[in-house]
Design a protein around this motif. Structure first.
Motif, PDB file in Angstrom:
ATOM      1  N   ASP A  17       0.814  -1.220   0.000  1.00  0.00           N
ATOM      2  CA  ASP A  17       0.000   0.000   0.000  1.00  0.00           C
ATOM      3  C   ASP A  17       0.846   1.268   0.000  1.00  0.00           C
ATOM      4  OD1 ASP A  17      -2.368  -1.480   0.043  1.00  0.00           O
ATOM      5  OD2 ASP A  17      -2.277  -1.658   2.229  1.00  0.00           O
ATOM      6  N   THR A  18       2.090   1.157  -0.413  1.00  0.00           N
ATOM      7  CA  THR A  18       2.975   2.319  -0.411  1.00  0.00           C
ATOM      8  C   THR A  18       3.292   2.758  -1.832  1.00  0.00           C
ATOM      9  OG1 THR A  18       4.996   0.988  -0.355  1.00  0.00           O
ATOM     10  CG2 THR A  18       4.041   1.624   1.770  1.00  0.00           C
ATOM     11  N   SER A  40      -0.459   6.430   8.243  1.00  0.00           N
ATOM     12  CA  SER A  40      -1.709   5.841   7.759  1.00  0.00           C
ATOM     13  C   SER A  40      -2.855   6.783   8.116  1.00  0.00           C
ATOM     14  CB  SER A  40      -1.924   4.481   8.423  1.00  0.00           C
ATOM     15  OG  SER A  40      -2.196   4.670   9.809  1.00  0.00           O
ATOM     16  N   PRO A  41      -3.990   6.655   7.439  1.00  0.00           N
ATOM     17  CA  PRO A  41      -5.128   7.524   7.772  1.00  0.00           C
ATOM     18  C   PRO A  41      -5.513   7.472   9.252  1.00  0.00           C
ATOM     19  CG  PRO A  41      -5.527   6.425   5.692  1.00  0.00           C
ATOM     20  CD  PRO A  41      -4.281   5.806   6.274  1.00  0.00           C
ATOM     21  N   ARG A  44      -2.882   9.310  11.246  1.00  0.00           N
ATOM     22  CA  ARG A  44      -3.008  10.745  10.962  1.00  0.00           C
ATOM     23  C   ARG A  44      -4.201  11.325  11.724  1.00  0.00           C
ATOM     24  NH1 ARG A  44       0.019  14.326   7.721  1.00  0.00           N
ATOM     25  NH2 ARG A  44      -1.194  16.222   7.636  1.00  0.00           N
ATOM     26  N   GLY A  72       4.111  -0.500   9.639  1.00  0.00           N
ATOM     27  CA  GLY A  72       3.054   0.441   9.977  1.00  0.00           C
ATOM     28  C   GLY A  72       3.474   1.894   9.946  1.00  0.00           C
TER      29      GLY A  72
END
Length: 100
Positions: A17-18, A40-41, A44, A72
């Motif tokens: 996912d990067t 990550s959302p 954040r 993570g």
């Protein structure tokens, strides 16, 4: 310094996912290679800010950074001591006026 090798490690070893986005100098050319890792959302939302990792100039540092992101990243996983001081964008912006 093997910029392409470092980019390959960050691209392929940081997790599915990067995304690696390459740019010219990010304000602090004297601290290059600088890599900004966005949280990550969820992290954040909890208040974690982007992490600025400086001097990513060796394969070993790139591998340590990729492992932290894969685990993570900011706000989720503890960074490897090999990454040294993790900075914020505000700290970097005060470090240099290069590129402004």
């Amino acid at each position: 310094m093997d910029h392409d090798g470092i980019a390959e490690i960050l691209t392929h070893n940081s997790g599915p996912d990067t995304e690696l986005v390459r740019t010219e100098c990010l304000w602090a050319c004297e601290l290059s290679n600088v890599v900004v890792v966005n949280p990550s959302p969820g992290a954040r939302h909890a208040g974690t800010r982007p992490a600025w990792i400086t001097h990513v100039n060796t394969i070993e540092r790139a591998e340590a950074l990729a492992a932290w992101v894969r685990d993570g990243g900011p706000g989720i996983a503890k960074p490897s001591p090999e990454l040294g001081r993790i900075r914020t964008g505000a700290e970097i912006a005060r470090t240099s006026n290069s590129g402004w």
